[in-house]
Design a protein around this motif. Structure first.
Motif, short mmCIF file in Angstrom:
data_model
loop_
_atom_site.label_atom_id
_atom_site.label_comp_id
_atom_site.label_asym_id
_atom_site.label_seq_id
_atom_site.Cartn_x
_atom_site.Cartn_y
_atom_site.Cartn_z
N GLU A 123 0.86 -1.18 0.00
CA GLU A 123 0.00 0.00 0.00
C GLU A 123 0.90 1.23 0.00
N GLY A 124 0.55 2.23 -0.75
CA GLY A 124 1.32 3.46 -0.77
C GLY A 124 1.33 4.06 -2.16
N ALA A 125 1.82 5.28 -2.24
CA ALA A 125 1.91 6.00 -3.51
C ALA A 125 3.02 5.41 -4.37
N GLY A 126 2.78 5.38 -5.68
CA GLY A 126 3.81 4.85 -6.55
C GLY A 126 3.46 4.94 -8.01
N VAL A 127 4.34 4.35 -8.81
CA VAL A 127 4.17 4.30 -10.26
C VAL A 127 4.13 2.85 -10.72
N CYS A 128 3.52 2.64 -11.86
CA CYS A 128 3.33 1.29 -12.39
C CYS A 128 3.66 1.32 -13.88
N ILE A 129 4.43 0.34 -14.33
CA ILE A 129 4.80 0.21 -15.74
C ILE A 129 4.19 -1.08 -16.27
N ARG B 236 -1.54 -0.25 -4.93
CA ARG B 236 -2.30 -1.50 -4.82
C ARG B 236 -3.70 -1.33 -5.41
N ARG B 237 -4.35 -0.24 -5.08
CA ARG B 237 -5.69 0.01 -5.62
C ARG B 237 -5.63 0.20 -7.13
N ARG B 238 -4.64 0.94 -7.62
CA ARG B 238 -4.54 1.19 -9.05
C ARG B 238 -4.32 -0.09 -9.84
N ILE B 239 -3.43 -0.93 -9.37
CA ILE B 239 -3.21 -2.21 -10.06
C ILE B 239 -4.47 -3.07 -9.98
N GLY B 240 -5.14 -3.02 -8.84
CA GLY B 240 -6.40 -3.74 -8.68
C GLY B 240 -7.47 -3.24 -9.64
N GLN B 241 -7.43 -1.96 -9.98
CA GLN B 241 -8.38 -1.41 -10.95
C GLN B 241 -8.05 -1.89 -12.36
N LEU B 242 -6.78 -2.07 -12.65
CA LEU B 242 -6.37 -2.49 -13.99
C LEU B 242 -6.57 -3.98 -14.23
N LEU B 243 -6.23 -4.78 -13.24
CA LEU B 243 -6.23 -6.23 -13.44
C LEU B 243 -7.07 -6.94 -12.38
N ASP B 244 -7.68 -8.02 -12.78
CA ASP B 244 -8.45 -8.86 -11.86
C ASP B 244 -7.49 -9.83 -11.17
N ALA B 245 -7.48 -9.83 -9.84
CA ALA B 245 -6.54 -10.65 -9.08
C ALA B 245 -6.72 -12.15 -9.33
N GLN B 246 -7.93 -12.59 -9.57
CA GLN B 246 -8.17 -14.02 -9.76
C GLN B 246 -7.65 -14.52 -11.11
N ARG C 197 5.12 -3.85 -13.50
CA ARG C 197 6.16 -3.54 -12.50
C ARG C 197 5.74 -2.28 -11.78
N TRP C 198 6.09 -2.19 -10.53
CA TRP C 198 5.74 -1.01 -9.77
C TRP C 198 6.85 -0.63 -8.81
N ARG C 199 6.76 0.59 -8.34
CA ARG C 199 7.70 1.07 -7.33
C ARG C 199 6.98 2.10 -6.48
N LEU C 200 7.11 1.97 -5.18
CA LEU C 200 6.56 2.96 -4.28
C LEU C 200 7.46 4.18 -4.26
#
Length: 99
Positions: free
Chosen positions: A18-24, A42-52, A75-78
């Motif tokens: 959890e936290g602010a970051g960027v995603c590639i 975490r929320r942003r990646i969750g919005q893009l992709l379905d975890a299941q 890929r991501w980095r906080l």
């Protein structure tokens, strides 16, 4: 960019910090498709992709690539300076799907 964490297709949101970051988001050849940011990566990646399923749910372009058999890598980095980092990544990486 070795300081970025990442996964391919399947993932578990609880393992994404959890936290602010960027995603590639990249394709299987390493081409950068998209760069995104959020105050909650975490929320942003969750919005893009379905975890299941690891399938895209909110980006028609990523979903289309996956339906065509593409494998998507994320890929991501906080970083507290996520807005500035995204600007720099956009210049450096020149993503295919720039806003």
């Amino acid at each position: 960019m070795s300081d970025y964490e990442g996964f391919s297709e399947r993932f578990e949101l609880p393992t994404i910090p959890e936290g602010a970051g960027v995603c590639i988001i990249e394709d299987r050849e390493g081409r950068v498709l998209q760069v995104t940011m959020s105050g909650s990566i975490r929320r942003r990646i969750g919005q893009l992709l379905d975890a299941q399923s690891g399938r895209c749910v909110h980006s028609p372009k990523i979903l289309k690539a996956q339906q065509a058999g593409e494998r998507i890598f994320v890929r991501w980095r906080l970083t507290p300076d996520y807005r500035e980092e995204k600007k720099q990544l956009m210049k450096t990486l020149a993503p295919i799907w720039a806003p």
